[in-house]
Design an enzyme around this catalytic site. Sequence first.
Site, PDB file in Angstrom:
ATOM      1  CB  CYS A  79      -0.982  -0.047   1.161  1.00 43.49           C
ATOM      2  SG  CYS A  79      -2.385   1.017   0.913  1.00 43.49           S
ATOM      3  CG  HIS A 168      -3.176  -3.218   3.947  1.00 40.42           C
ATOM      4  ND1 HIS A 168      -2.194  -2.558   4.652  1.00 40.42           N
ATOM      5  CD2 HIS A 168      -3.838  -2.270   3.275  1.00 40.42           C
ATOM      6  CE1 HIS A 168      -2.266  -1.267   4.416  1.00 40.42           C
ATOM      7  NE2 HIS A 168      -3.265  -1.059   3.583  1.00 40.42           N
ATOM      8  CD  GLU A 170      -0.471  -5.278   6.192  1.00 38.47           C
ATOM      9  OE1 GLU A 170      -0.383  -5.863   5.101  1.00 38.47           O
ATOM     10  OE2 GLU A 170      -0.725  -4.064   6.292  1.00 38.47           O
TER      11      GLU A 170
HETATM   12  N1  GLN Z   1      -3.434   6.496   1.179  1.00 34.80           N
HETATM   13  C1  GLN Z   1      -2.187   6.151   1.757  1.00 34.80           C
HETATM   14  C2  GLN Z   1      -1.033   6.919   1.098  1.00 34.80           C
HETATM   15  O1  GLN Z   1      -1.242   7.590   0.155  1.00 34.80           O
HETATM   16  C3  GLN Z   1      -1.927   4.660   1.649  1.00 34.80           C
HETATM   17  C4  GLN Z   1      -2.928   3.911   2.481  1.00 34.80           C
HETATM   18  C5  GLN Z   1      -2.411   2.668   3.108  1.00 34.80           C
HETATM   19  O2  GLN Z   1      -1.210   2.417   3.167  1.00 34.80           O
HETATM   20  N2  GLN Z   1      -3.311   1.898   3.654  1.00 34.80           N
HETATM   21  O3  GLN Z   1       0.067   6.847   1.518  1.00 34.80           O
END
Ligand code: GLN
Length: 187
Positions: A79, A168, A170
């Site tokens: 992410c 994710h 995890e």
């Molecule tokens: N929206 C977050 C970002 O731009 C990422 C979201 C996440 O890691 N769950 O960094």
Amino acid sequence: MTVAILALQGAFAEHGQMLDRLGVENFEIRQKRDLGRSFDALILPGGESTVMGKLLRELDLFDELRERIEKGLPVFGTCAGLILLAKDVEQGTPCFATMNLCARRNAYGRQLGSFHTDGVFAGDEKVPMTFIRAPYISKAGEDVEILAEVDGHIVAARQGNQLVTAFHPELDSDMQVYKYFMAMIEK
Ligand code: GLN
């Protein structure tokens, strides 16, 4: 094998729990002196990529980590971690910029940004995929292998030593993505 987890902010503890379940030694990188310990791979967790990028520089971790990634250290970004590795970032600023792809931040919109689905990963079985204000990969270079797509958007990819997922793993109990990463490290 020892895996270091960047632990400046975000969902780092959950990665540690998953590695514990696999019996893989791991520790957290919180400050510069933690880089003195030896490690075979690195996890960049989810969280807020802008905050992590800022802290990486403030804590003087940026240069050394970037160099190690460039030299082939296996790295897994989830992410926000995906955003940190992307060469181009839509609605954001590149950080390590070591991976030949473009990440679209908050790609699913602020309100609908969190959802759960199942999707095929690395041509194998389906894995659970939890998305939280997630990015997706809007462009991938020729040297990037696409590992998963959801609704026509790339959500997992690999380029050599670098693995990224927009979701994710995890936060679910499935181990397939971790096992894929462990196989990358062992090669
Ligand atoms: N929206 C977050 C970002 O731009 C990422 C979201 C996440 O890691 N769950 O960094």
